[in-house]
Design an enzyme around this catalytic site. Structure first.
Site, PDB file in Angstrom:
ATOM      1  CE  LYS A 154     -14.305   5.470  75.613  1.00  0.00           C
ATOM      2  NZ  LYS A 154     -15.319   5.413  76.690  1.00  0.00           N
ATOM      3  CE  LYS A 190     -15.660   1.600  76.603  1.00  0.00           C
ATOM      4  NZ  LYS A 190     -16.712   1.869  77.609  1.00  0.00           N
TER       5      LYS A 190
END
Length: 330
Positions: A254, A200
């Site tokens: 992400k 992320k």
């Protein structure tokens, strides 16, 4: 390649629609989609989110209606994110472990009404804190790792007890996956999955999401001390390896489209279920282009989601999930 032009004409198999479908290397179906939804307090509430055109916060009964809609469309899983009331947000995010919090009530309502659909729940403290960070902060504003991980374990257990099918720690604390897995096993939640937000990145694409959960105005500083530097790829592989070693069943990259190179490398390196989140900023860019009259929504939705699958994704979290599923059923 042994043949050459004109014996080999690569356009030959593209000449007809039936042939293009027959030779497609990547196939997108509703079963590839996870639908992120925002839950808010109240009854009969729908709150449109200005920075996410077409997306709303829903009170619990509205979330249940979306769950029924997803099941009818063949979408296998929902991802839930709470808009915690301001008066329940504290420095330590203690509302995250309240068994009757907004998230837990939504989980129970969905599993009671639509038990066949999967429920993925976000594990991080940012929707519950007054400072907007994913964890606990010290006097200098630094997010402390180990005490945050302890809090996340309790948050994960609270969600599992409510009926969550997939625990998805999005906080990026070191070691939290192993701690959560051990706690789930100890309480008998052997089949509760962990989808780790393993890679992320500290990204500029998260703005509309922070509007949706009302943390944009709360965040003090930035999240660069725990989310990844977008310049790094090798580090992503180390993060994924760590989470898998600690017991993650699947991993997530992400944001999505700007990081398809990371998706491909993760899939090639580890050969494990790999997901990506087409985040709020990506969604908003498509909707803004459509509103400006410079793009076709249907075409862009299907092309971008197919790109995720082509890059190696097992599935995609996308706010366009219901729209894409309708297109795929057409």
């Amino acid at each position: 390649m042994t043949a050459s032009y004109p014996a080999l004409r690569l356009r030959r198999t593209r000449a007809s629609d039936w042939s293009r479908r027959l030779h497609a290397e990547t196939v997108l179906t509703p079963a590839d989609l996870i639908w992120p939804l925002f839950v808010t307090e109240g009854q009969g509430v729908e709150e449109p989110i200005a920075s996410l055109p077409g997306v709303s916060r829903w009170s619990v009964e509205g979330i249940v209606a979306r769950a029924r809609e997803a099941a009818d469309l063949g979408i296998p899983c929902l991802a839930l994110f709470p808009n915690t009331p301001p008066q329940l947000r504290t420095d330590d995010g203690r509302e995250a472990v309240n068994p009757d919090n907004l998230m837990c009530r939504a989980i129970r309502a969905i599993k009671d009404a639509v038990p066949e659909i999967g429920v993925l729940t976000d594990v991080a403290l940012d929707p519950y804190t007054t400072h907007g960070h994913d964890g606990l902060v010290d006097a200098a504003g630094y997010v402390v790792n180990d005490s945050t991980a302890d809090a996340l374990v309790q948050q994960a257990l609270t969600q599992a007890r409510a009926g969550s099918d997939v625990i998805a720690p999005s906080d990026m604390m070191d070691g939290r996956v192993g701690m959560i897995r051990a706690a789930l096993e100890a309480e008998g939640f052997h089949n509760v999955q962990i989808m780790a937000y393993a890679a992320k990145y500290a990204s500029a694409f998260y703005g509309p999401f922070r509007d949706a959960v009302n943390t944009r105005g709360l965040l003090k500083g930035n999240k660069k001390t725990y989310q990844m530097d977008y310049a790094n790829a090798e580090e992503a592989l180390r993060e994924v390896a760590l989470d898998l070693a600690e017991g993650a069943d699947s991993v997530m990259v992400k944001p999505g489209l700007p990081y398809l190179d990371i998706v491909r490398r993760v899939k090639d390196e580890f050969r494990v279920p790999t997901f990506a989140y087409q985040v709020s900023g990506e969604y908003a860019l498509i909707e803004t282009a459509v509103a400006a009259g410079v793009a076709d929504r249907d075409a862009m939705v299907l092309e971008t989601l197919t790109a995720f699958k082509r890059a190696g994704c097992s599935g995609v979290l996308t706010y366009h999930a219901a729209h894409a599923a309708r297109l795929l059923h057409a």
